[in-house]
Design an enzyme around this catalytic site. Structure first.
Site, short mmCIF file in Angstrom:
data_model
loop_
_atom_site.label_atom_id
_atom_site.label_comp_id
_atom_site.label_asym_id
_atom_site.label_seq_id
_atom_site.Cartn_x
_atom_site.Cartn_y
_atom_site.Cartn_z
N SER A 192 -2.17 7.46 14.23
CA SER A 192 -1.27 7.13 15.34
C SER A 192 -2.03 7.44 16.63
O SER A 192 -2.98 8.25 16.61
CB SER A 192 -0.02 8.02 15.27
OG SER A 192 0.69 7.97 16.48
N TYR B 193 4.25 16.41 14.00
CA TYR B 193 3.83 15.02 13.73
C TYR B 193 2.48 14.74 14.40
O TYR B 193 1.57 14.19 13.77
CB TYR B 193 4.89 14.03 14.23
CG TYR B 193 4.47 12.59 14.02
CD1 TYR B 193 4.44 12.04 12.74
CD2 TYR B 193 4.09 11.78 15.09
CE1 TYR B 193 4.04 10.71 12.53
CE2 TYR B 193 3.69 10.47 14.90
CZ TYR B 193 3.67 9.94 13.62
OH TYR B 193 3.26 8.63 13.42
N THR C 50 0.09 1.73 0.50
CA THR C 50 1.17 2.71 0.32
C THR C 50 2.19 2.49 1.46
O THR C 50 1.83 2.04 2.55
CB THR C 50 0.66 4.17 0.38
OG1 THR C 50 0.11 4.43 1.67
CG2 THR C 50 -0.38 4.43 -0.69
N GLY C 51 3.44 2.83 1.17
CA GLY C 51 4.50 2.64 2.19
C GLY C 51 4.72 1.16 2.49
O GLY C 51 4.85 0.77 3.65
N THR D 236 7.34 -0.60 1.57
CA THR D 236 8.75 -0.99 1.53
C THR D 236 9.30 -1.38 2.90
O THR D 236 10.34 -2.03 2.99
CB THR D 236 9.63 0.15 0.97
OG1 THR D 236 9.39 1.32 1.76
CG2 THR D 236 9.32 0.44 -0.49
N SER D 237 8.62 -0.98 3.98
CA SER D 237 9.13 -1.37 5.31
C SER D 237 8.01 -1.30 6.34
O SER D 237 6.90 -0.84 6.05
CB SER D 237 10.31 -0.49 5.74
OG SER D 237 9.87 0.83 5.97
N GLY D 238 8.34 -1.75 7.55
CA GLY D 238 7.48 -1.58 8.72
C GLY D 238 6.05 -2.08 8.57
O GLY D 238 5.80 -3.20 8.10
N ILE D 239 5.11 -1.24 8.95
CA ILE D 239 3.69 -1.62 9.04
C ILE D 239 3.14 -1.96 7.64
O ILE D 239 2.45 -2.98 7.47
CB ILE D 239 2.88 -0.48 9.72
CG1 ILE D 239 3.34 -0.32 11.18
CG2 ILE D 239 1.38 -0.74 9.65
CD1 ILE D 239 2.80 0.93 11.90
N GLY D 240 3.47 -1.16 6.64
CA GLY D 240 2.97 -1.40 5.28
C GLY D 240 3.48 -2.72 4.74
O GLY D 240 2.74 -3.48 4.10
N1 LIG Z 1 6.27 2.89 14.06
C1 LIG Z 1 5.51 3.54 14.92
O1 LIG Z 1 5.80 3.61 16.12
C2 LIG Z 1 4.22 4.18 14.45
C3 LIG Z 1 3.25 4.50 15.41
C4 LIG Z 1 2.07 5.09 15.01
C5 LIG Z 1 1.85 5.34 13.66
N2 LIG Z 1 2.81 5.04 12.74
C6 LIG Z 1 2.53 5.34 11.31
O2 LIG Z 1 2.61 4.16 10.57
C7 LIG Z 1 2.90 4.47 9.19
C8 LIG Z 1 4.01 3.54 8.71
O3 LIG Z 1 5.20 3.83 9.45
P1 LIG Z 1 6.21 2.69 9.90
O4 LIG Z 1 6.26 2.71 11.37
O5 LIG Z 1 5.94 1.42 9.20
O6 LIG Z 1 7.59 3.36 9.41
P2 LIG Z 1 8.63 2.95 8.28
O7 LIG Z 1 9.12 1.56 8.50
O8 LIG Z 1 9.61 4.06 8.25
O9 LIG Z 1 7.75 2.95 6.93
C9 LIG Z 1 7.29 4.15 6.36
C10 LIG Z 1 6.81 3.86 4.93
O10 LIG Z 1 6.34 5.11 4.37
C11 LIG Z 1 6.90 5.27 3.08
N3 LIG Z 1 7.14 6.69 2.76
C12 LIG Z 1 7.72 7.65 3.52
N4 LIG Z 1 7.86 8.78 2.82
C13 LIG Z 1 7.35 8.54 1.58
C14 LIG Z 1 7.23 9.30 0.39
N5 LIG Z 1 7.69 10.57 0.29
N6 LIG Z 1 6.66 8.73 -0.69
C15 LIG Z 1 6.23 7.45 -0.65
N7 LIG Z 1 6.32 6.66 0.43
C16 LIG Z 1 6.88 7.21 1.53
C17 LIG Z 1 8.25 4.54 3.14
O11 LIG Z 1 8.61 4.12 1.83
P3 LIG Z 1 9.92 4.66 1.02
O12 LIG Z 1 10.91 5.24 2.00
O13 LIG Z 1 10.43 3.47 0.29
O14 LIG Z 1 9.35 5.66 0.09
C18 LIG Z 1 7.91 3.35 4.03
O15 LIG Z 1 7.43 2.28 3.25
C19 LIG Z 1 3.27 5.96 9.18
O16 LIG Z 1 2.16 6.69 8.69
C20 LIG Z 1 3.54 6.28 10.64
O17 LIG Z 1 3.32 7.62 10.95
C21 LIG Z 1 3.99 4.46 13.10
#
Ligand SMILES: NC(=O)c1ccc[n+]([C@@H]2O[C@H](COP(=O)([O-])OP(=O)(O)OC[C@H]3O[C@@H](n4cnc5c(N)ncnc54)[C@H](OP(=O)(O)O)[C@@H]3O)[C@@H](O)[C@H]2O)c1
Length: 252
Positions: A132, A146, A7-8, A10-14
């Site tokens: 996280s 958060y 899931t997720g 489309t960008s970042g970690i996923g």
């Molecule tokens: N980056 C950090 O520093 C960090 C640190 C610790 C943990 N995390 C966790 O890592 C995970 C991924 O985050 P990321 O850093 O990769 O950020 P990101 O690049 O913003 O990616 C977030 C992903 O979540 C999806 N998403 C958000 N809202 C959604 C919704 N309503 N329905 C379906 N998909 C949804 C987005 O897809 P769409 O917008 O296309 O729907 C996107 O693919 C998150 O759970 C975040 O809390 C991140």
């Protein structure tokens, strides 16, 4: 061919998980709201990719996703979609926070349970809930909701891991607890990192190693591992003040 659900994606970690798991030969099922990003991802990969567009802030769409996947044999589930809301609790927008709790906790919970049932029936599988390092701390002033949402992910994963072990289940669950990672997270949360982030590539490579070793809590990067150990040694009031200071810096 093994199958991974992300899931997720489309960008970042996923998105990085999709690339690294494809390189390991997984067939992928990817979800997100931005269909064009999922199509781009599919075009970049040499493995079969199934796209399911879903808004996980909607409970109905979470259950529909589980229903669609009923007949699938999923070997690995990366329960990753999520986002953050930053600011003083008196000032943050309650609708944004509710939406965050819906994605970070409610969707995470529904999908965790649904896919776990499938895996338990098929006899094996692995689930990584993306939490996280925030979820390992007692609280996070100025990003309070958060931090609390991610503490939920850690707590749920830890408890379910014990239940599965006591049942003699072959299904393994883990929680990924990264510190800052350079993704689109900051833009969405409207923050700047107080610490330099690691790359999604490093985060995911370490996460995959952790999954392969059946680690319960996976903290990528030596610096974050040390910070987590240090946090256990600091008295609670000081730890909360230090966390508040770091979070305030992020607000810019
Ligand atoms: N980056 C950090 O520093 C960090 C640190 C610790 C943990 N995390 C966790 O890592 C995970 C991924 O985050 P990321 O850093 O990769 O950020 P990101 O690049 O913003 O990616 C977030 C992903 O979540 C999806 N998403 C958000 N809202 C959604 C919704 N309503 N329905 C379906 N998909 C949804 C987005 O897809 P769409 O917008 O296309 O729907 C996107 O693919 C998150 O759970 C975040 O809390 C991140």
């Amino acid at each position: 061919m093994k199958t991974a659900l992300i899931t997720g994606a489309t960008s970042g970690i996923g998105n990085e998980f999709a690339h690294q798991l494809a390189a390991k030969g997984y067939r992928l099922i990817v979800t997100g709201r931005r269909a064009e990003r999922l199509e781009q991802l599919k075009a970049q990969l040499d493995v079969p990719v199934e796209i399911i567009v879903a808004d996980l802030s909607k409970k109905k769409e979470c259950f529909a996703l589980i229903k669609k996947l009923e007949e699938e044999d999923i070997d690995l589930f990366i329960n990753n979609a999520g986002f953050g809301v930053a600011g003083s609790f008196l000032e943050t927008d309650v609708d944004k926070e509710i939406s965050m709790i819906k994605v970070n906790d409610i969707a995470m919970h529904i999908l965790f349970k649904g896919i776990l049932h499938n895996m338990q029936e098929s006899g094996s599988g692995k689930i990584l809930n993306v939490a996280s390092s925030a979820g390992l701390l007692p609280g996070g002033p100025y990003m309070a909701g958060y931090y609390a949402s991610k503490a939920y992910v850690v707590s749920l994963t830890r408890a379910v891991a014990v239940e599965l072990k006591q049942k003699g289940s072959q299904v393994r669950v883990s929680a990924l607890c990264p510190g800052p990672v350079d993704t689109e997270f900051n833009d969405r949360a409207d923050v700047v990192f107080a610490l330099k982030g690691i790359s999604p590539k490093q985060c995911v490579a370490e996460a995959i190693k952790g999954i392969e070793r059946n680690k319960l809590i996976i903290v990528p990067s030596l610096r974050m591992k040390l910070a987590c150990t240090f946090s256990h040694l600091v008295p609670y009031p000081i730890l909360m003040k230090l966390t508040a200071r770091q979070q305030k810096k992020k607000l810019g």
